[in-house]
Motif scaffolding. Structure first.
Motif, PDB file in Angstrom:
ATOM      1  N   THR B  66     -38.474 -26.185  68.714  1.00 46.94           N
ATOM      2  CA  THR B  66     -38.992 -25.175  69.725  1.00 46.94           C
ATOM      3  C   THR B  66     -40.165 -26.082  70.532  1.00 46.94           C
ATOM      4  O   THR B  66     -39.820 -26.874  71.323  1.00 46.94           O
ATOM      5  N   ASP B 179     -33.075 -23.555  74.659  1.00 43.23           N
ATOM      6  CA  ASP B 179     -33.182 -23.623  72.909  1.00 43.23           C
ATOM      7  C   ASP B 179     -32.575 -22.227  72.731  1.00 43.23           C
ATOM      8  O   ASP B 179     -32.606 -21.182  72.591  1.00 43.23           O
ATOM      9  N   GLU B 180     -31.244 -22.675  71.689  1.00 40.79           N
ATOM     10  CA  GLU B 180     -30.608 -21.867  71.225  1.00 40.79           C
ATOM     11  C   GLU B 180     -30.029 -21.031  72.686  1.00 40.79           C
ATOM     12  O   GLU B 180     -30.432 -19.950  71.935  1.00 40.79           O
TER      13      GLU B 180
HETATM   14 MG   LIG Z   1     -36.846 -22.408  67.490  1.00 37.52          MG
END
Ligand SMILES: [Mg+2]
Ligand SMILES: Nc1ncnc2c1ncn2[C@@H]1O[C@H](COP(=O)(O)OP(=O)(O)OP(=O)(O)O)[C@@H](O)[C@H]1O
Lengths: 254, 274
Positions: B66, B179-180
């Motif tokens: 991240t 992000d994911e």
């Molecule tokens: Mg993360």
């Protein structure tokens, strides 16, 4: 979350009033100064026609709302500062805690001395007392807003003002509304109290004068009217707030 | 150290670096302060993402994925090194690189309709007609036209994540950072959104960098997968998926390139350490 009175909710108080009336008529309850509900209704009709009941109600309602509005404006500014700036919070939280916990009723005689038995005195103390829960509510609401919103704000290059007005305050709205209800209640309490001990106007004065005059039926009229005013203000303002602020309708806290 | 020599998967070995670079990091490092002491998280990361390339980032929890994505989005500044977009350094968010956050529940504004959420980044910058037109286009691309007037919490998780993607697309970015993005969704929804993302990329040609915990997702969606590892983290491995762009979900799972790339990543992430 819609709230309505339903028949079941009304049944209990109606039964209690009926029981009260019956117990007094049957002379089971024999307090000298406890009038029957019918006597209170009669006194109420009398006061409405000849005793300036409506004027007293309007006075108390107006001062309560005015004090609450002043408190809200000040609290929104102070609460926003405390909620957004760690520095502001560090320097003033201790003072806020002290000022907030000082019971505002202790200031009633002070205000009456300073401003005299006037509407101004009522407004001053009530606004002071009503501001604190909102200051705390706004600051806590802003601090509890999801941190992610700040990333979103940065991503879309939103101005500082827009971040506060369009993201953080809406996210804080449910907490702010809860605090605003508390603060409205406090405003009414302090206004009535000030009227009772100092200013010869409004519902509070009605309660105090009729106590001295040994007129419990009239006194009860004023007491019940204070209760009705509190409930009425809440009933009007809550839906109004929901209509005005979309984030209160969002179904869950932001 | 995990970087022992693996054979590259049986696939075209060269990364698709035929495309000119879009995003580059040059020797970027980041450290956070934890309990009063500096805690290095990323250590001298240099990577290049080509125009129109899709790059996946995998790595164990807490390695700094991240953090890396925040650097690429200009949301975080590196302590040392620099980030270049089309060869020009930048260190603040721009319309050209937009991040889709993992937690759609927190990143969308629950009190705004889908339409107004999507408009967030353009509503004050463009005229009303253009805003409406761009929002309509973004909603069409994400198949959300029918939900334009719903509030986010009235939608499924997959639809909410599509709202976030639409909010990014409305900016007409050159790079999309995710992000994911599908981490919180069920397998069916996740598969559908992966194909949506590939289709959108083919339609508009934007560059994609996405983080995932799912090795299959990484290989299926990406042209190239970077493995982040170590503390502080570096890119310990780079795996080219070698799949054709026009990939099909069912055929792909059996393709030799897919199996080899997946194996290489699994070894890197979970294989025995010396
Ligand atoms: Mg993360
Ligand atoms: N703002 C911050 N302040 C201090 N430490 C941070 C901060 N942000 C991240 N870290 C630390 O940096 C490290 C990397 O965090 P990061 O969120 O980038 O990991 P990640 O690879 O995305 O993990 P995950 O897969 O769990 O999302 C973690 O150890 C985290 O605790």
């Amino acid at each position: 979350m819609t709230r309505r009175f339903d028949a079941a909710g009304l049944a209990a108080p109606l039964l209690a009033v009926a029981a009260w009336e019956l117990l007094i008529r049957a002379r089971v309850l024999t307090f000298t100064y406890l009038p029957a509900p019918s006597a209170i209704v009669a006194a109420g009709r009398d006061l409405l026609l000849h005793g300036g009941l409506l004027g007293a109600l309007l006075h108390t309602a107006a001062v309560t709302l005015l004090a609450w509005a002043l408190a809200s404006a000040a609290a929104l500014a102070l609460g926003t500062a405390l909620g957004l700036s760690a520095t502001a919070a560090r320097f003033s939280m201790a003072s806020v805690e002290v000022l907030r916990t000082l019971p505002a009723v202790a200031l009633v005689p002070v205000a009456l001395l300073v401003a005299g038995p006037t509407t101004g005195a009522e407004t001053m103390v009530a606004a002071y007392a009503a501001a604190w829960p909102l200051v705390i509510g706004v600051a806590a609401g802003l601090r509890a807003a999801p941190r992610r919103l700040l990333d979103v704000a940065r991503q879309f290059e939103l101005s500082r003002t827009r971040v506060v007005l369009s993201l953080l305050l809406p996210a804080a709205a449910p907490l702010v509304l809860a605090a605003a209800r508390l603060s409205l209640g406090i405003s009414l309490i302090v206004v009535v109290l000030t009227e009772m001990v100092g200013t010869p106007q409004g519902l509070g004065a009605g309660i105090a004068e009729n106590q001295t005059a040994l007129r419990p039926d009239a006194m009860w009229v004023y007491v019940l009217l204070v209760a009705a005013l509190g409930a009425g203000l809440n009933a009007v303002l809550l839906p109004a707030a929901r209509r005005a602020v979309p984030s209160l309708r969002a179904g869950r806290a932001a | 150290m995990p970087g022992h020599a693996h054979p590259e998967p049986a696939a075209p070995a060269a990364p698709p670096d035929a495309a000119p670079p879009r995003l580059r990091t040059e020797d970027v490092s980041v450290s956070f302060t934890a309990k009063g002491r500096p805690r290095p998280v990323l250590d001298g990361i240099s990577l290049t993402v080509g125009q129109g390339e899709i790059v996946g980032v995998v790595g164990r929890s807490g390695t700094g994925k991240t953090t890396l994505l925040n650097l690429l989005g200009g949301i975080l500044r590196p302590d040392t090194g620099r980030i270049l977009l089309d060869g020009r350094p930048f260190d603040r968010p721009t319309d050209r690189v937009i991040t889709v956050f993992q937690d759609y529940g927190q990143a969308l504004l629950p009190w705004r309709t889908v339409r107004r959420n999507v408009a967030l980044g353009v509503e004050r910058r463009l005229g009303r007609a253009e805003v409406a037109e761009r929002v309509a286009r973004a909603l069409a691309m994400t198949r959300l036209e029918a939900n334009a007037d719903d509030l986010p919490w009235q939608l499924s998780g997959g639809m909410q994540q599509r709202v976030q993607i639409a909010r990014a697309l409305v900016m007409e970015p050159e790079v999309l950072l995710l992000d994911e993005p599908f981490g919180a969704l069920d397998a069916m929804t996740r598969a559908a959104l992966q194909d949506d993302l590939l289709k959108l990329q083919r339609a508009t040609g934007f560059t994609v960098v996405f983080i995932t915990h799912d090795v299959d997702e990484a290989v299926y969606v990406a042209d190239r997968v970077l493995v982040l590892g170590g503390a502080p983290a570096t890119v310990v491995r780079e795996v080219v998926s070698g799949l054709p762009r026009d990939r099909d979900r069912l055929d792909t799972r059996e393709a030799a390139a897919f199996v080899a790339a997946r194996r290489a990543l699994a070894d890197e992430l979970w294989g025995e350490r010396p």
